[in-house]
Design an enzyme around this catalytic site. Structure first.
Site, PDB file in Angstrom:
ATOM      1  CG  PHE A   1      -2.060   3.779 -10.551  1.00 53.92           C
ATOM      2  CD1 PHE A   1      -0.903   3.974 -11.170  1.00 53.92           C
ATOM      3  CD2 PHE A   1      -3.264   3.835 -11.411  1.00 53.92           C
ATOM      4  CE1 PHE A   1      -1.238   4.531 -12.680  1.00 53.92           C
ATOM      5  CE2 PHE A   1      -3.642   4.219 -12.550  1.00 53.92           C
ATOM      6  CZ  PHE A   1      -2.188   4.557 -13.554  1.00 53.92           C
TER       7      PHE A   1
ATOM      8  CG  ASP B   1      -3.503  -2.749  -9.153  1.00 49.44           C
ATOM      9  OD1 ASP B   1      -2.977  -3.586 -10.015  1.00 49.44           O
ATOM     10  OD2 ASP B   1      -4.576  -2.149  -9.450  1.00 49.44           O
TER      11      ASP B   1
ATOM     12  NE  ARG C   1       6.654   4.896 -14.142  1.00 47.05           N
ATOM     13  CZ  ARG C   1       5.496   4.400 -14.073  1.00 47.05           C
ATOM     14  NH1 ARG C   1       4.805   3.741 -13.216  1.00 47.05           N
ATOM     15  NH2 ARG C   1       5.013   4.592 -15.428  1.00 47.05           N
TER      16      ARG C   1
END
Ligand SMILES: *Cc1c(COP(=O)(O)O)cnc(C)c1O
Length: 420
Positions: free
Chosen positions: A126, A195, A379
């Site tokens: 990300f 993460d 997505r």
């Protein structure tokens, strides 16, 4: 597989009643709980109570009388139950980006004496994770090395200080084997920072069992904490008392109200707090967390995972069965052990517009831009707490109609919004 088969699966679903915990708009099939979770029914009244009673009437007394002061730790313990952490090991505070800054700094400090100069992460991580790491590496004399997942574990040499990975990839839904990668990292003297933005509340996570070093994660995705909800930070007990995080504000002090001129860190993960906490936002987060923890008597994360895999398997099966010949490709891994709780598709043309056309029909997913090395992505996140098998059927039906009618080619679906 037919619509009736899907209805039969819903009728047998032991988690079906959990949906009743949320306010879901009529006519919406929400496949974006991986980006912003839905509103828990309890949240509006709880937030109103915090504002009117605890703030309005309790005023400053509420730091003590309403338990405001230790909310970050109390909610951290609730998050801990979802990610394989022990009580006292997690705090809910700040944003994911800021918490990453804190834990990455601590991990690099820990490696400072070793002379190791590389931070390794995935090119497809990300962006905020990469941006934070990039600036920290620049400030502290490290180099950020971006790799493809296929280069693990070979890339973990004695030059690497920290391996910083997102457990479930936000673009593809691909999931790492946290335990195996952590073991390989430790064997090479490398610390791990994980993460959990697309993992917490989505897939079972076992931080202590995996022997991870540091982790952070997001409160507003699968934890349903509300837009911009506080995030969380976890530090393994072997490190928690040793390393001082750089944002050494008074809320992470051992005794903030002694008002001493010098910083003395609180014991354990509480030192990862910085300043005064956002109490109204934490109250919203607690409502979201409680909806996820409500699955505990029904089998908890293991049961949620089982349903999540059934939903994503069904979505993949139906897209292939019903939308074949429309140019869609599956980006998410088929293997269960390598898949998070989302399904990502790509298409040579129209990914953004197809998602917009679906949203206009009430099927809310999102689009993530690609580049020269990765395709544009449609997505779809699947949250077993409030989605059923009939929802999956209907969302594929809409996708089929959007493709068959070429609805998505309309100009209105091709104009880009600021937030995609
Ligand atoms: C969503 C997400 C974030 C979000 O960070 P914020 O500080 O909340 O904006 C960070 N990292 C990953 C991997 C994410 O998926």
């Amino acid at each position: 597989m037919t619509l009736d088969d899907c209805r039969a699966l819903d009728a047998q679903d032991p988690l079906a009643a959990l949906r009743d915990q949320y306010i879901l708009p009529k006519g919406v099939i929400y496949l974006d709980g991986n980006s912003l979770g839905v509103l828990p029914k309890a949240a509006p009244a709880r937030i109103a109570e915090v504002v009117a009673k605890e703030w309005g009437e309790g005023l400053i007394r509420s730091w003590n009388s309403a338990g405001w002061f230790d909310l970050p730790q109390r909610l951290g313990d609730k998050v801990g139950r979802l990610i394989g952490a022990a009580p006292g090991e997690v705090v809910c505070t700040d944003s994911t980006s800021i918490n990453l800054y804190k834990v990455l700094f601590a991990a690099l400090s820990q490696q400072a004496a070793t002379g190791r100069k590389l931070v390794v992460s995935e090119r497809s991580n990300f962006p905020t994770d990469l941006y934070i790491a990039e600036s920290m590496c620049r400030e502290r004399g490290f180099t950020l090395k971006l790799i493809d997942a296929s280069e693990l574990p070979a890339v973990l040499t004695d030059e690497v200080a920290v391996l910083m990975l997102t457990h479930v990839n936000y673009r593809t839904g691909a999931m790492h084997d946290m335990k195996a990668i952590t073991a390989a990292a430790h064997a090479a003297g490398v610390l791990t920072v994980w993460d959990l933005a697309h993992s917490a509340g989505a897939v079972p996570v076992a931080l202590n069992d995996s022997d991870a070093d540091y982790a952070i994660g997001c409160g507003y995705k699968y934890l349903n904490g509300g837009p911009g909800a506080p995030a969380f930070a976890w530090v393994h007990a072997r490190h928690a008392d040793k390393f001082v995080q750089p944002l050494s504000g008074w809320w992470g002090h051992a005794a903030p109200f002694e008002m001493t001129p010098h910083y003395r860190p609180a014991a354990g993960v509480s030192r990862y707090l910085c300043g005064t906490q956002p109490i109204v936002a934490l109250a919203g987060l607690e409502c979201g967390l409680d909806t996820v923890l409500a699955a505990e008597p029904l089998g908890g994360m293991a049961a949620l995972r089982k349903k999540s895999l059934a939903l994503t398997d069904l979505y993949i099966q139906l897209v292939e069965q019903r939308c074949g010949g429309h140019g869609l490709s599956l980006v998410t891994p088929r293997a269960h052990a390598e898949r998070g709780s989302q399904v990502c598709l790509s298409r040579a043309e129209g990914a953004y517009a197809i998602v917009q056309a679906l949203i206009a029909r009430g099927v809310i997913g999102d689009y993530r831009a690609g580049d020269d090395q990765a395709p544009d992505i449609l997505r779809f996140g699947f949250t077993p707490l409030y989605l059923g098998f009939e929802d999956v059927w209907n969302s594929v039906e809409h996708l089929l109609q959007v493709l068959e009618t070429a609805d998505w080619k309309r100009a209105e679906f091709n104009a880009k919004n600021a937030v995609t």
